[in-house]
Design an enzyme around this catalytic site. Structure first.
Site, short mmCIF file in Angstrom:
data_model
loop_
_atom_site.label_atom_id
_atom_site.label_comp_id
_atom_site.label_asym_id
_atom_site.label_seq_id
_atom_site.Cartn_x
_atom_site.Cartn_y
_atom_site.Cartn_z
N CYS A 168 0.82 -1.23 0.00
CA CYS A 168 0.00 0.00 0.00
C CYS A 168 0.85 1.27 0.00
O CYS A 168 0.35 2.35 -0.32
CB CYS A 168 -0.96 0.01 1.18
SG CYS A 168 -2.01 -1.44 1.24
N HIS A 205 -3.14 7.25 2.69
CA HIS A 205 -3.57 5.96 2.16
C HIS A 205 -5.00 5.67 2.63
O HIS A 205 -5.32 5.82 3.80
CB HIS A 205 -2.62 4.86 2.64
CG HIS A 205 -3.09 3.49 2.33
ND1 HIS A 205 -3.55 3.13 1.08
CD2 HIS A 205 -3.19 2.39 3.12
CE1 HIS A 205 -3.92 1.85 1.12
NE2 HIS A 205 -3.71 1.38 2.34
N ASN A 245 -10.12 -0.02 0.02
CA ASN A 245 -8.66 0.03 0.07
C ASN A 245 -8.11 -0.55 -1.23
O ASN A 245 -8.21 -1.75 -1.46
CB ASN A 245 -8.17 -0.76 1.29
CG ASN A 245 -6.66 -0.72 1.45
OD1 ASN A 245 -5.93 -0.34 0.54
ND2 ASN A 245 -6.20 -1.14 2.62
O1 UT7 Z 1 -3.81 -1.17 3.62
C1 UT7 Z 1 -2.97 -1.65 4.60
C2 UT7 Z 1 -3.25 -1.06 5.87
N1 UT7 Z 1 -4.42 -1.70 6.46
C3 UT7 Z 1 -5.06 -1.06 7.40
O2 UT7 Z 1 -4.73 0.05 7.71
C4 UT7 Z 1 -6.17 -1.77 8.13
C5 UT7 Z 1 -6.04 -1.50 9.61
N2 UT7 Z 1 -7.08 -2.10 10.43
C6 UT7 Z 1 -8.38 -1.75 10.37
O3 UT7 Z 1 -8.76 -0.92 9.58
C7 UT7 Z 1 -9.33 -2.33 11.38
O4 UT7 Z 1 -8.58 -3.00 12.36
C8 UT7 Z 1 -10.37 -3.28 10.76
C9 UT7 Z 1 -11.37 -2.49 9.94
C10 UT7 Z 1 -9.69 -4.31 9.90
C11 UT7 Z 1 -11.14 -4.00 11.86
O5 UT7 Z 1 -11.75 -3.07 12.73
P1 UT7 Z 1 -11.68 -3.27 14.30
O6 UT7 Z 1 -12.46 -2.19 14.90
O7 UT7 Z 1 -10.22 -3.37 14.65
O8 UT7 Z 1 -12.43 -4.64 14.49
P2 UT7 Z 1 -11.88 -6.01 15.09
O9 UT7 Z 1 -10.97 -6.66 14.11
O10 UT7 Z 1 -11.38 -5.76 16.46
O11 UT7 Z 1 -13.22 -6.85 15.17
C12 UT7 Z 1 -14.26 -6.47 16.05
C13 UT7 Z 1 -15.39 -7.45 15.88
C14 UT7 Z 1 -14.96 -8.89 15.98
O12 UT7 Z 1 -16.00 -9.60 16.64
P3 UT7 Z 1 -15.85 -10.00 18.18
O13 UT7 Z 1 -14.62 -10.85 18.23
O14 UT7 Z 1 -15.69 -8.71 18.91
O15 UT7 Z 1 -17.12 -10.73 18.45
C15 UT7 Z 1 -14.88 -9.35 14.54
O16 UT7 Z 1 -15.11 -10.76 14.41
O17 UT7 Z 1 -15.96 -7.29 14.57
C16 UT7 Z 1 -16.03 -8.58 13.93
N3 UT7 Z 1 -15.86 -8.39 12.50
C17 UT7 Z 1 -16.90 -8.16 11.67
N4 UT7 Z 1 -18.21 -8.07 11.89
C18 UT7 Z 1 -18.99 -7.83 10.82
C19 UT7 Z 1 -14.71 -8.38 11.78
N5 UT7 Z 1 -14.98 -8.15 10.48
C20 UT7 Z 1 -16.33 -8.03 10.39
C21 UT7 Z 1 -17.20 -7.77 9.32
N6 UT7 Z 1 -18.52 -7.67 9.59
N7 UT7 Z 1 -16.76 -7.60 8.05
#
Ligand code: UT7
Length: 320
Positions: free
Chosen positions: A114, A247, A277
């Site tokens: 990225c 980004h 993204n």
């Molecule tokens: O391009 C390279 C750089 N990449 C980035 O910058 C990405 C950086 N990271 C992020 O943007 C975020 O961490 C994410 C968008 C990927 C995830 O957001 P988050 O607020 O960190 O969520 P999480 O991974 O902590 O997940 C929270 C909850 C989980 O459920 P539990 O364990 O709390 O029950 C996940 O299973 O959200 C759940 N979850 C979803 N729910 C519905 C994860 N993905 C999804 C989804 N839909 N698509």
């Protein structure tokens, strides 16, 4: 006389197929509310089966060359930033060179995921500053939909396909003021597509893997640090930035970085809602979109920043 590298034209291309959050909710357990609130993404584009990264790059490049009033005969350097190349080799830049009808230019790919466009821009700037290039085409082009695991809701909802391009020319007036590149391979497992092609088979996992929370934590600090590095190198204050083009991975990360720099929302370019993204294509796509929307104008100070797998990250500060 100081020679600067100056962006003289931008272009972009998004494939026709639009995939909404509701579309994805039909194939993986997710919903529009979760995706919008956690990432800001509403839709993304997917390339058609017959389209490869070089096809997307071709249209973006043609638009950039028209905007820059540059013909194929003037381009002496082509750098394509991509992690989803057409093939193992030759470089997507060589394929693009042929499709554009450019002869005799240098052509190679940059692989910084990225952060690829910022890496490619910094590389092209060095070529121009040393006199090795007079007119460079720098492209970010990706078909990340091809490396998505559509059973992993934590990643498959985040990425999209697209391409963005800029034409850089040598100029007596700025131009790119400075570029700042970094990498730390000790984080390589946090965001990767670990598979490869070997003995006629895919070895390892060919789908993108990400520790989202880990990347998030690293990214917000990296964006803040690299932005200050660019500002300090030019004795500038955040208030002198007209446009922050970060980004486009997650709206929350972008706004967090902007807040750390005390930048008002109006100075922050956000296209992640429409593009998702698009990895190396995200910054040039956001740039071209802002130019077409009449936001970025001649004389503006623009800060670009990007981070991706590796980790690799960087920034570029420029006068438009
Ligand atoms: O391009 C390279 C750089 N990449 C980035 O910058 C990405 C950086 N990271 C992020 O943007 C975020 O961490 C994410 C968008 C990927 C995830 O957001 P988050 O607020 O960190 O969520 P999480 O991974 O902590 O997940 C929270 C909850 C989980 O459920 P539990 O364990 O709390 O029950 C996940 O299973 O959200 C759940 N979850 C979803 N729910 C519905 C994860 N993905 C999804 C989804 N839909 N698509």
């Amino acid at each position: 006389m100081t020679v600067f590298a100056r962006i003289v034209g931008t272009g972009s291309y998004l494939p026709e197929k639009v995939v909404t959050n509701d579309d994805l909710a039909k194939i993986v357990e997710t919903n529009d509310e979760w995706i919008v609130s956690r990432t800001g993404i509403r839709e993304r584009h997917y390339a058609a089966d017959h389209e490869s990264a070089s096809d997307l790059a071709l249209i973006a490049s043609q638009h950039a060359m028209v905007a820059a009033h540059v013909t194929a005969s003037e381009i002496d350097l082509i750098i394509v930033a991509t992690s989803t190349p057409d093939m193992v080799f030759p470089a997507t830049a060589c394929i693009l060179q042929d499709k554009l009808g450019v002869k005799q230019s240098i052509a190679f790919d940059v692989q910084a995921v990225c952060a690829g466009f910022v890496y490619a821009l910094a590389t092209a700037e060095k070529f121009i500053k040393t006199g090795a290039s007079k007119c460079a085409l720098v492209v970010g082009a990706e078909v990340f939909s091809r490396i998505m695991d559509f059973t992993d809701r934590g990643t498959c909802v985040l990425f999209g396909d697209g391409a963005g391009a800029v034409v850089l020319k040598a100029s007596e007036t700025p131009g790119i003021l400075s570029t700042h590149l970094h990498a730390d391979g000790s984080y390589r497992g946090m965001l990767c597509t670990p598979g490869t092609v070997e003995n006629g088979k895919v070895r390892g996992d060919p789908f993108l893997k990400m520790d989202g929370a880990g990347v998030y934590k690293f990214a917000v600090k990296a964006f803040e640090d690299v932005a200050w590095e660019a500002l300090n190198a030019n004795n500038m204050k955040p208030r002198e930035i007209d446009w922050f083009v970060c980004h486009q991975a997650n709206r929350r990360i972008i706004m967090h970085a902007a807040k750390k720099l005390a930048l008002p929302d109006e100075k922050v370019v956000v296209t992640v809602d429409r593009h998702g993204n698009t990895s190396a294509a995200s910054v040039p796509l956001a740039l071209d979109t802002s130019v077409h929307e009449g936001k970025i104008k001649s004389g503006d100070t623009v800060l670009l920043a990007a981070l991706g797998g590796g980790f690799a990250w960087g920034a570029a500060l420029l006068t438009w």
